[in-house]
Design a protein around this motif. Sequence first.
Motif, PDB file in Angstrom:
ATOM      1  N   GLY A 116       0.808  -1.209   0.000  1.00 17.88           N
ATOM      2  CA  GLY A 116       0.000   0.000   0.000  1.00 17.88           C
ATOM      3  C   GLY A 116       0.842   1.261   0.000  1.00 17.88           C
ATOM      4  O   GLY A 116       0.447   2.288  -0.560  1.00 17.88           O
ATOM      5  N   ARG A 119       1.481   3.221  -3.215  1.00 20.99           N
ATOM      6  CA  ARG A 119       0.436   4.078  -3.790  1.00 20.99           C
ATOM      7  C   ARG A 119       0.295   5.397  -3.041  1.00 20.99           C
ATOM      8  O   ARG A 119      -0.520   6.231  -3.407  1.00 20.99           O
ATOM      9  CB  ARG A 119      -0.896   3.336  -3.776  1.00 20.99           C
ATOM     10  N   MET A 120       1.050   5.574  -1.980  1.00 21.93           N
ATOM     11  CA  MET A 120       0.934   6.794  -1.167  1.00 21.93           C
ATOM     12  C   MET A 120       1.918   7.854  -1.648  1.00 21.93           C
ATOM     13  O   MET A 120       2.999   7.542  -2.140  1.00 21.93           O
ATOM     14  CB  MET A 120       1.186   6.471   0.309  1.00 21.93           C
ATOM     15  N   LEU A 131      -4.230   6.833   0.494  1.00 25.81           N
ATOM     16  CA  LEU A 131      -4.424   6.004   1.684  1.00 25.81           C
ATOM     17  C   LEU A 131      -5.581   5.025   1.530  1.00 25.81           C
ATOM     18  O   LEU A 131      -5.668   4.075   2.286  1.00 25.81           O
ATOM     19  CB  LEU A 131      -4.652   6.893   2.910  1.00 25.81           C
ATOM     20  N   SER A 132      -6.479   5.270   0.600  1.00 24.24           N
ATOM     21  CA  SER A 132      -7.638   4.372   0.498  1.00 24.24           C
ATOM     22  C   SER A 132      -7.492   3.367  -0.604  1.00 24.24           C
ATOM     23  O   SER A 132      -6.627   3.366  -1.382  1.00 24.24           O
ATOM     24  CB  SER A 132      -8.914   5.171   0.269  1.00 24.24           C
TER      25      SER A 132
END
Length: 132
Positions: A116, A119-120, A131-132
Motif C-alpha cells: 500500500g 500508492r501513497m 491512503l484508500s
Amino acid sequence: ARDVADELEFSYDLDDTLVAKFEALASRVYGATGVDVAPLAARELARFERLGFGSLPVLVAKTHLSTTADPKDRADISHRDWVLPIREVRLAAGAGYVYALTGEITTMPGLGRLPGAARMDLDETGAIVGLS
C-alpha cells in the motif's frame, strides 16, 4: 565440499498424508502423543488433498512460550501424555506449504505484490494521498 542437505533428517515423507505429517511433527518435534484435529480442520485437510496439495510440506503455528499449544504450560512434558490440538489449517499455495494453527495463535495478514505504501504520496499542498 560438504552438502548439508545430504545430512538432513526429515520428520516425515512428503508422500505422507497431511494428517500423518502433522502427527509426525507433533510426536518427533514436540513430544506429543498425537494430534487432535478439529472437525473443520479435518475437512479442510481432506479438501487440500483432493485439490492436489497433499504433497506439500507442513508447518505448525503455536506459542513460543511452551512446547505445547498452551503458553501457560511450562511443565516438563517429556514424561507425560499430551495431544497437540489443531484447531485450524490454512493453505499457503504460493509459498508451497500447509500450516496448522494451534491454541490461541494470531497470524498476520499476507501482503500483496504491491505494498500500500507504493500508492501513497504527498500532493502539491503537502496532504497525503493514496491512503484508500
